[in-house]
Design an enzyme around this catalytic site. Structure first.
Site, PDB file in Angstrom:
ATOM      1  N   SER A 182       0.868  -1.166   0.000  1.00  0.00           N
ATOM      2  CA  SER A 182       0.000   0.000   0.000  1.00  0.00           C
ATOM      3  C   SER A 182       0.912   1.225   0.000  1.00  0.00           C
ATOM      4  O   SER A 182       2.019   1.171  -0.561  1.00  0.00           O
ATOM      5  CB  SER A 182      -0.913  -0.045   1.229  1.00  0.00           C
ATOM      6  OG  SER A 182      -1.743   1.081   1.240  1.00  0.00           O
ATOM      7  N   TYR A 233      -5.314   7.436  -6.408  1.00  0.00           N
ATOM      8  CA  TYR A 233      -4.228   6.602  -5.850  1.00  0.00           C
ATOM      9  C   TYR A 233      -4.600   6.180  -4.424  1.00  0.00           C
ATOM     10  O   TYR A 233      -4.480   5.008  -4.053  1.00  0.00           O
ATOM     11  CB  TYR A 233      -2.925   7.413  -5.853  1.00  0.00           C
ATOM     12  CG  TYR A 233      -1.701   6.658  -5.346  1.00  0.00           C
ATOM     13  CD1 TYR A 233      -1.170   5.580  -6.061  1.00  0.00           C
ATOM     14  CD2 TYR A 233      -1.061   7.037  -4.167  1.00  0.00           C
ATOM     15  CE1 TYR A 233      -0.033   4.902  -5.605  1.00  0.00           C
ATOM     16  CE2 TYR A 233       0.071   6.364  -3.707  1.00  0.00           C
ATOM     17  CZ  TYR A 233       0.583   5.302  -4.431  1.00  0.00           C
ATOM     18  OH  TYR A 233       1.703   4.632  -3.976  1.00  0.00           O
ATOM     19  N   LYS A 237      -5.056   2.378  -2.806  1.00  0.00           N
ATOM     20  CA  LYS A 237      -4.165   1.879  -1.748  1.00  0.00           C
ATOM     21  C   LYS A 237      -4.932   1.604  -0.441  1.00  0.00           C
ATOM     22  O   LYS A 237      -4.522   0.751   0.340  1.00  0.00           O
ATOM     23  CB  LYS A 237      -3.007   2.871  -1.524  1.00  0.00           C
ATOM     24  CG  LYS A 237      -2.040   2.951  -2.711  1.00  0.00           C
ATOM     25  CD  LYS A 237      -1.353   1.613  -2.986  1.00  0.00           C
ATOM     26  CE  LYS A 237      -0.246   1.702  -4.028  1.00  0.00           C
ATOM     27  NZ  LYS A 237       0.409   0.421  -4.312  1.00  0.00           N
TER      28      LYS A 237
HETATM   29  N1  LIG Z   1       8.513   4.527  -4.122  1.00  0.00           N
HETATM   30  C1  LIG Z   1       7.803   4.976  -3.089  1.00  0.00           C
HETATM   31  O1  LIG Z   1       8.134   5.995  -2.458  1.00  0.00           O
HETATM   32  C2  LIG Z   1       6.563   4.251  -2.653  1.00  0.00           C
HETATM   33  C3  LIG Z   1       5.851   4.750  -1.557  1.00  0.00           C
HETATM   34  C4  LIG Z   1       4.698   4.096  -1.151  1.00  0.00           C
HETATM   35  C5  LIG Z   1       4.278   2.954  -1.813  1.00  0.00           C
HETATM   36  N2  LIG Z   1       4.987   2.491  -2.877  1.00  0.00           N
HETATM   37  C6  LIG Z   1       4.472   1.283  -3.565  1.00  0.00           C
HETATM   38  O2  LIG Z   1       5.519   0.347  -3.719  1.00  0.00           O
HETATM   39  C7  LIG Z   1       5.303  -0.417  -4.912  1.00  0.00           C
HETATM   40  C8  LIG Z   1       6.579  -0.449  -5.731  1.00  0.00           C
HETATM   41  O3  LIG Z   1       6.874   0.872  -6.107  1.00  0.00           O
HETATM   42  P1  LIG Z   1       8.269   1.342  -6.748  1.00  0.00           P
HETATM   43  O4  LIG Z   1       8.580   2.651  -6.145  1.00  0.00           O
HETATM   44  O5  LIG Z   1       9.279   0.263  -6.728  1.00  0.00           O
HETATM   45  O6  LIG Z   1       7.775   1.641  -8.254  1.00  0.00           O
HETATM   46  P2  LIG Z   1       8.408   1.330  -9.685  1.00  0.00           P
HETATM   47  O7  LIG Z   1       9.888   1.427  -9.660  1.00  0.00           O
HETATM   48  O8  LIG Z   1       7.659   2.196 -10.631  1.00  0.00           O
HETATM   49  O9  LIG Z   1       7.992  -0.199  -9.916  1.00  0.00           O
HETATM   50  C9  LIG Z   1       6.666  -0.555 -10.159  1.00  0.00           C
HETATM   51  C10 LIG Z   1       6.598  -1.942 -10.750  1.00  0.00           C
HETATM   52  O10 LIG Z   1       5.222  -2.204 -11.064  1.00  0.00           O
HETATM   53  C11 LIG Z   1       5.170  -2.691 -12.398  1.00  0.00           C
HETATM   54  N3  LIG Z   1       3.902  -2.396 -13.058  1.00  0.00           N
HETATM   55  C12 LIG Z   1       3.303  -1.202 -13.243  1.00  0.00           C
HETATM   56  N4  LIG Z   1       2.177  -1.344 -13.965  1.00  0.00           N
HETATM   57  C13 LIG Z   1       2.056  -2.667 -14.249  1.00  0.00           C
HETATM   58  C14 LIG Z   1       1.123  -3.446 -14.975  1.00  0.00           C
HETATM   59  N5  LIG Z   1       0.074  -2.904 -15.594  1.00  0.00           N
HETATM   60  N6  LIG Z   1       1.309  -4.782 -15.041  1.00  0.00           N
HETATM   61  C15 LIG Z   1       2.368  -5.366 -14.448  1.00  0.00           C
HETATM   62  N7  LIG Z   1       3.289  -4.685 -13.751  1.00  0.00           N
HETATM   63  C16 LIG Z   1       3.152  -3.341 -13.672  1.00  0.00           C
HETATM   64  C17 LIG Z   1       6.301  -1.980 -13.126  1.00  0.00           C
HETATM   65  O11 LIG Z   1       6.599  -2.652 -14.333  1.00  0.00           O
HETATM   66  P3  LIG Z   1       7.294  -1.877 -15.577  1.00  0.00           P
HETATM   67  O12 LIG Z   1       8.746  -1.781 -15.239  1.00  0.00           O
HETATM   68  O13 LIG Z   1       7.004  -2.758 -16.743  1.00  0.00           O
HETATM   69  O14 LIG Z   1       6.646  -0.534 -15.660  1.00  0.00           O
HETATM   70  C18 LIG Z   1       7.393  -2.096 -12.060  1.00  0.00           C
HETATM   71  O15 LIG Z   1       7.977  -3.361 -12.104  1.00  0.00           O
HETATM   72  C19 LIG Z   1       4.115   0.226  -5.630  1.00  0.00           C
HETATM   73  O16 LIG Z   1       2.950  -0.516  -5.366  1.00  0.00           O
HETATM   74  C20 LIG Z   1       4.024   1.602  -4.988  1.00  0.00           C
HETATM   75  O17 LIG Z   1       2.704   2.120  -5.015  1.00  0.00           O
HETATM   76  C21 LIG Z   1       6.129   3.098  -3.313  1.00  0.00           C
END
Ligand SMILES: NC(=O)c1ccc[n+]([C@@H]2O[C@H](COP(=O)([O-])OP(=O)(O)OC[C@H]3O[C@@H](n4cnc5c(N)ncnc54)[C@H](OP(=O)(O)O)[C@@H]3O)[C@@H](O)[C@H]2O)c1
EC number: 1.1.1.-
Length: 326
Positions: free
Chosen positions: A168, A198, A202
Site C-alpha cells: 500500500s 491513488y 491503496k
Molecule cells: N517509491 C515509493 O516511495 C513508494 C511509496 C509508497 C508505496 N509504494 C508502492 O511500492 C510499490 C513499488 O513501487 P516502486 O517505487 O518500486 O515503483 P516502480 O519502480 O515504478 O515499480 C513498479 C513496478 O510495477 C510494475 N507495473 C506497473 N504497472 C504494471 C502493470 N500494468 N502490469 C504489471 N506490472 C506493472 C512496473 O513494471 P514496468 O517496469 O514494466 O513498468 C514495475 O515493475 C508500488 O505498489 C508503490 O505504489 C512506493
C-alpha cells in the site's frame, strides 16, 4: 533498520520455498526479489515486459553472486552461493484481467504451494484512463488485479500456510472518509484528483488485506508502506512532464534527502513481512507495517471492517459481472 541477514535462509535442495512477486523488475521489487533469491527462494517475477524482466534477472544474478563472495561467513550464516534460489518470469499485465487469470493458471500448473505472494507492482498519480476491463487504471493496477491474482493463488497459499504481502502507501491516508470505489474522481485539475484515485486504490488494498485475514485465518495477510523511495520509476510520469518535470524532480530529491530511504531500504518492510519467523497468524494477521518493517497503524477509514466488507463485496460483484467468478 532491519538487517535482512538476520532473516532465515533456506536450502532449496532441502526445502523448496516459493515466492511470487509482481513488478519485481525494478525499484523496490528488484531488491525484494534479490533478497528472496539470496535467502534460497524460487522466485516467480510477474511483469508485463519480458525484455525488462530478463535484464533484471541477469542483474540480480550478478548482484547476488557479488554479495555471496563479499559476505561469505561460512555455512549457515548469510547468503551462500550453494544455497541460492532460482528466478523465473511469468507474463502479467495488471491492466488486463484475462492476463491476470492466465498468469495465475500458469503458476497453478507449475507449483503445488506458494510460501509468499508479494503484491508489489503499482502506478501512482497518472492521468485518468480506463482499462479495457472498464476500471480506472490506478484502481485496477494497484488493487483489482491484485485481488483477482491473490484469490486465484489462494489454494496454493493455504496449502502451506503462506503469506500475502500487499504494498500500500502512506498516500492511502488521503482517503479521509470512505469513498465508493465506483467513483472515478474525474475532476480537474488532474494534478490534484489523481492523488485521490491513488489513495482509494491503496486504501482498498489494506481493506482487502484485513478481509483476507478474517476470511482465511490460515494465511498471514499483511500490508506495507515501504517508505518514501524517491529514486524509483514510480515518480517518472511527474519528472518527465515537459518544463515542470525538472521542478518535480527537484522537489522529489529534496523530499528524498530529508525523509527518503534507498530502494534497498524500501524492500525491508516487505522482506520482514515475508520472512520474519516471529510474525504469526494468531497475533499479526491483517496488520500494517511501515518503513524498515516497523509495525504501524493504517488510517481510520481502512480499519473500518464494515467498509472493508463493502469494498470486498463491490469487488467480487464487479469481477463477476466481467466473467471472473470468485
Ligand atoms: N517509491 C515509493 O516511495 C513508494 C511509496 C509508497 C508505496 N509504494 C508502492 O511500492 C510499490 C513499488 O513501487 P516502486 O517505487 O518500486 O515503483 P516502480 O519502480 O515504478 O515499480 C513498479 C513496478 O510495477 C510494475 N507495473 C506497473 N504497472 C504494471 C502493470 N500494468 N502490469 C504489471 N506490472 C506493472 C512496473 O513494471 P514496468 O517496469 O514494466 O513498468 C514495475 O515493475 C508500488 O505498489 C508503490 O505504489 C512506493
Amino acid at each position: 533498520m532491519l538487517d535482512p541477514r538476520i532473516l532465515p535462509y533456506y536450502n532449496p535442495a532441502v526445502n523448496r520455498k516459493i515466492a511470487v512477486v509482481t513488478g519485481g523488475n525494478t525499484g523496490i521489487g528488484w531488491y525484494t526479489v534479490l533478497h528472496l533469491y539470496l535467502h534460497g527462494f524460487v522466485v516467480y517475477i510477474c511483469g508485463r515486459n519480458s525484455h525488462k524482466i530478463s535484464k533484471a534477472i541477469q542483474e540480480i544474478l550478478a548482484e547476488a553472486k557479488k554479495r555471496c563472495h563479499e559476505d561469505d561467513n561460512g555455512p549457515g550464516l548469510g547468503p551462500s552461493i550453494q544455497r541460492l534460489g532460482s528466478l523465473h518470469y511469468i507474463h502479467l499485465d495488471l491492466t488486463d484481467l484475462k492476463c491476470v487469470e492466465r498468469a495465475s493458471l500458469k503458476i497453478l500448473k507449475l507449483e503445488d504451494h506458494i510460501d509468499v505472494l508479494i503484491n508489489n507492482a503499482g502506478i501512482m498519480a497518472v492521468p485518468l484512463e480506463m482499462t479495457k476491463d472498464g476500471f480506472e487504471v490506478q484502481l485496477q493496477t494497484n488493487y483489482i488485479s491484485h485481488f483477482l491474482f491473490t484469490m486465484r493463488l489462494l489454494p496454493l497459499l493455504r496449502h502451506c500456510h503462506g503469506r500475502v504481502i500487499s504494498l500500500s502507501s502512506i498516500g492511502h491516508h488521503l482517503e479521509f472518509m470512505y469513498w465508493k470505489l465506483s467513483k472515478t474522481w474525474d475532476y480537474k485539475p488532474n494534478m490534484l484528483f489523481t492523488w485521490f484515485r491513488y489513495a482509494v486504490s491503496k486504501t482498498a488494498l489494506i481493506q482487502c488485506t484485513k478481509m483476507l485475514a478474517i476470511k482465511y485465518p490460515d494465511v498471514l495477510c499483511l500490508s506495507v508502506h515501504p517508505g518514501l523511495v524517491m529514486n524509483t520509476n514510480l515518480f517518472s510520469y511527474w519528472t518527465r512532464l515537459p518544463i515542470v518535470g525538472i521542478f518535480f524532480w527537484l522537489l522529489f530529491q529534496v523530499v528524498g534527502f530529508f525523509f527518503g530511504v534507498s530502494n534497498e531500504q524500501g524492500s525491508l518492510a516487505s522482506l520482514k513481512c515475508a520472512l520474519d519467523p516471529n510474525l504469526s497468524v494468531e497475533k499479526d494477521n491483517g496488520k500494517y507495517f511501515t518503513t524498515g518493517g516497523k509495525e504501524s497503524k493504517s488510517s481510520y477509514v481502512s480499519n473500518n471492517v464494515d467498509e472493508a466488507a463493502s469494498t470486498w463485496i463491490w469487488t467480487v460483484h464487479q469481477l463477476r459481472d466481467r466473467g471472473f467468478e470468485i
